[in-house]
Design a protein around this motif. Structure first.
Motif, PDB file in Angstrom:
ATOM      1  N   SER A 299       2.482   5.189  -6.157  1.00 32.70           N
ATOM      2  CA  SER A 299       1.149   4.482  -5.526  1.00 32.70           C
ATOM      3  C   SER A 299       1.378   4.021  -4.257  1.00 32.70           C
ATOM      4  CB  SER A 299       0.852   3.267  -6.482  1.00 32.70           C
ATOM      5  OG  SER A 299       0.756   3.637  -7.728  1.00 32.70           O
ATOM      6  N   PRO A 301       0.783   0.994  -1.046  1.00 34.35           N
ATOM      7  CA  PRO A 301       0.765  -0.171  -1.109  1.00 34.35           C
ATOM      8  C   PRO A 301      -0.936  -0.629  -1.191  1.00 34.35           C
ATOM      9  CG  PRO A 301       2.264   0.480   0.625  1.00 34.35           C
ATOM     10  CD  PRO A 301       1.725   1.751  -0.050  1.00 34.35           C
ATOM     11  N   SER A 302      -1.009  -1.843  -1.789  1.00 41.30           N
ATOM     12  CA  SER A 302      -2.479  -2.191  -1.928  1.00 41.30           C
ATOM     13  C   SER A 302      -3.179  -2.655  -0.599  1.00 41.30           C
ATOM     14  CB  SER A 302      -2.733  -3.094  -3.226  1.00 41.30           C
ATOM     15  OG  SER A 302      -1.718  -4.073  -2.949  1.00 41.30           O
ATOM     16  N   GLN A 304      -1.528  -3.375   3.720  1.00 42.80           N
ATOM     17  CA  GLN A 304      -0.700  -3.416   4.546  1.00 42.80           C
ATOM     18  C   GLN A 304      -1.086  -4.366   5.732  1.00 42.80           C
ATOM     19  OE1 GLN A 304       1.749   0.146   5.618  1.00 42.80           O
ATOM     20  NE2 GLN A 304       0.319   1.381   4.524  1.00 42.80           N
ATOM     21  N   THR A 339       3.367  -7.286   6.205  1.00 44.80           N
ATOM     22  CA  THR A 339       4.433  -6.353   5.527  1.00 44.80           C
ATOM     23  C   THR A 339       5.244  -5.308   6.649  1.00 44.80           C
ATOM     24  OG1 THR A 339       2.614  -4.620   5.701  1.00 44.80           O
ATOM     25  CG2 THR A 339       2.857  -6.163   3.712  1.00 44.80           C
ATOM     26  N   ARG A 536      -5.396   4.458   2.836  1.00 42.61           N
ATOM     27  CA  ARG A 536      -4.157   3.726   3.025  1.00 42.61           C
ATOM     28  C   ARG A 536      -2.920   4.440   4.088  1.00 42.61           C
ATOM     29  NH1 ARG A 536      -3.513   1.453  -3.149  1.00 42.61           N
ATOM     30  NH2 ARG A 536      -5.330   0.218  -3.234  1.00 42.61           N
ATOM     31  N   SER A 591      -1.193 -10.134   2.799  1.00 44.39           N
ATOM     32  CA  SER A 591      -1.118  -8.872   1.548  1.00 44.39           C
ATOM     33  C   SER A 591      -0.836  -9.475   0.478  1.00 44.39           C
ATOM     34  CB  SER A 591      -0.022  -7.886   2.095  1.00 44.39           C
ATOM     35  OG  SER A 591       1.274  -8.694   2.115  1.00 44.39           O
TER      36      SER A 591
END
Length: 598
Positions: A299, A301-302, A304, A339, A536, A591
């Motif tokens: 997956s 990252p949800s 950044q 992040t 993303r 984040s």
């Protein structure tokens, strides 16, 4: 095996039966090519039964059993290095879902937990050993990293010989004494021994020739030890901490290794035996995590959040006060939920060229040797990715030749433990025939590796050659490309840019306050999503003549969130003056509090 070890085996088998009802994840393997040469490798470490016995790199024994059972139930086949070697030489091809199981560090659980599972499921395992950890009496102590631990935390050579005789366990080397940290800069930062030029107060930095000789001597000592104890030299080296370099690979090949195991994520191919990628799950990974890794279905990252950093804001000329400012910056980044950090490698002169560098090098005057310290502290204390900005076009204008530019970037890679390079002075446009990949990081890496710089413009070619100069010392290096000004975008087709197939992140710059990013968010929303991959892999980089107001930053982040976007960066940023104000901005941009889930 003795009865004492048959009992744990029975317990494991009973546990396997218990977990079968909830083994629901199914494999969705993203195999790069069905050519009989591809496989996926995973690197595990210790195994333990109870929480109080769990080290940072351990997996719960129950989960390990469940993982072995899941592999069998979902059509995966555990293969050995011999199987991969046969396929590489044109023999029997690997099965479609081939998995190489590896266990690093030689913990005692390799014999008491992993070996029984290998016997029960009849699966091969590659186990990597750090030589110095296996020396001495079992009742003594050994140096493990930077501390002393009981020798019996690791297997004995008698146990190793028993496992090897089963035909299921092959032993690899992790070097003799390179699985620890060494001093890597004047400030005393401790970094991986295999890739770091050791710094000493009286002699300065270790020369490349000395580093090469040190690594060669260590690997030869490891091979001699394993010949003495196991009767044969290892054919594989598993790089400690997953850190290696082109020079390290050359040394390993020269002393006799034919396989090298990294911790780079992604699928592997038998065609590249000296750069075998291995997924490395964090402590006590869930079955879902392990299943995603062996299926190469990681997956994104949800969210950044990236911020720029000028070392001049932290450097005072005094080591103590500079370190104090760096500590305050780290705490601020934690508050902001950052992040990643983009940090300048050199100062810009009044003529627009590069004036002085923040790292040792052969081409520019040294302002202060602080970049390595800042990068390492940000990575290890703030837990962020750190990319370095060093414009190749400015370097060319300053130095006058591409050869000198490449030497500058070689030195950047040699002395600074960066995780990526941030390019904002070249577009690095890929040729039309290069397919667009918006998948995983290894897709971008493969695209970069196969790119011919001669097909690029002069500026783009120099940028890519500069990237590769750093990559020789940091093979896992990421690439971020700031594709230019997004302010001129007038329709949904021009913003955001398609993710560059060569880049891990592609940025579109939005200048403030003249071009509020809120208006661009609508264009983002109108973009046909392929969805998460492109969202993303591209983001908005906010720029302004001065530090960005916390309210403007929060509004911009919320606008992007409403448009379904989650990658945001900004510059300038002042960690000393706390501008924008971290506590005020954090609720809207952190984040850690990002509300959108995919």
């Amino acid at each position: 095996m003795t009865t004492a070890f048959l009992l744990p085996l029975k317990r494991f088998l009973l546990l396997a039966l218990c977990v079968l009802p909830w083994l629901l994840p199914t494999a969705r393997a993203q195999t790069p090519a069905a050519d009989g040469l591809h496989f996926t490798a995973i690197a595990l470490h210790d195994a333990a039964d109870t929480p109080h016995a769990m080290a940072d790199d351990a997996i719960n024994s129950d989960r390990l059993v469940a993982f072995f059972e899941w592999l069998r139930g979902n059509g995966f086949t555990a293969v050995s290095l011999s199987d991969i070697e046969v396929a590489r030489r044109g023999g029997r091809p690997l099965p479609p879902r081939a998995v190489l199981l590896t266990f690093d560090d030689g913990y005692a659980s390799l014999y008491s937990r992993v070996f029984p599972l290998a016997l029960a499921y009849r699966v091969p395992v590659v186990a990597a050993l750090a030589g110095s950890w296996l020396e001495g009496d079992m009742g003594g102590q050994v140096r493990h990293g930077d501390q002393k631990v009981p020798r019996n935390r690791f297997i004995s050579w008698t146990q190793a010989r028993e496992m090897q005789s089963s035909g299921l366990i092959e032993f690899a080397s992790q070097g003799y004494d390179i699985h620890h940290n060494v001093r890597g800069n004047p400030q005393g930062s401790l970094m991986p021994a295999a890739t770091t030029r050791i710094y000493a107060d009286d002699t300065g930095y270790e020369a490349e020739t000395a580093q090469r000789a040190r690594l060669r001597a260590d690997l030869m000592l490891s091979r001699q030890q394993m010949v003495r104890e196991l009767g044969q030299a290892p054919r594989a080296i598993a790089w400690p901490f997953g850190r290696y370099s082109s020079m390290a690979v050359e040394v390993a090949r020269d002393v006799g290794f034919s396989w090298a195991l990294t911790l780079d994520a992604g699928p592997s191919t038998a065609r590249m035996p000296m750069t075998v990628a291995r997924h490395s799950p964090s402590a006590d990974p869930s079955l879902d995590t392990l299943a995603a890794m062996v299926s190469n279905n990681i997956s994104f990252p949800s969210a950044q959040r990236w911020v720029c950093l000028d070392p001049a804001l932290l450097w005072t000329g005094d080591a103590a006060t500079t370190d104090e400012r760096l500590g305050r910056a780290i705490e601020r980044y934690r508050t902001l939920g950052v992040t990643g950090v983009v940090i300048n490698a050199a100062t810009i002169g009044t003529d627009g060229g590069l004036a002085q560098a923040w790292f040792p090098n052969r081409e520019l005057p040294l302002q202060a040797d602080v970049l390595s310290r800042m990068v390492w502290q940000l990575q290890t204390r703030a837990g962020v990715e750190v990319q370095v900005r060093l414009p190749s076009t400015r370097a060319l204008a300053t130095l006058g030749s591409a050869e000198r530019v490449l030497r500058l970037f070689e030195d950047l890679g040699a002395y600074v433990p960066l995780s990526g390079l941030f390019v904002d002075d070249a577009l690095v446009m890929a040729p039309a025939l290069l397919p667009l990949h918006v998948g995983q990081a290894w897709n971008a890496r493969a695209a970069r590796d196969t790119l011919d710089p001669n097909r690029l413009t002069a500026n783009d070619a120099l940028a890519m050659q500069s990237f590769r100069a750093v990559q020789r010392a940091r093979p896992w290096l990421q690439l971020a490309i700031n594709s230019g000004d997004a302010s001129a975008a007038t329709d949904a087709n021009s913003l955001p840019p398609e993710p560059n197939p060569l880049a891990d992140i592609t940025w579109a710059r939005a200048d403030l306050p003249a071009s509020p990013v809120v208006s661009h968010a609508r264009s983002y929303a109108a973009m046909a999503p392929d969805a998460v991959g492109r969202m993303r892999r591209s983001g908005v980089w906010l720029s302004g003549p001065g530090t960005i107001d916390a309210n403007v930053l929060t509004a911009s982040a919320l606008a992007l969130q409403r448009a379904g976007r989650s990658v945001l960066g900004w510059c300038p940023d002042d960690p000393v003056a706390d501008l924008p104000n971290a506590k005020r901005a954090a609720p809207g941009i952190s984040s850690a509090t990002f509300p959108v889930k995919f």
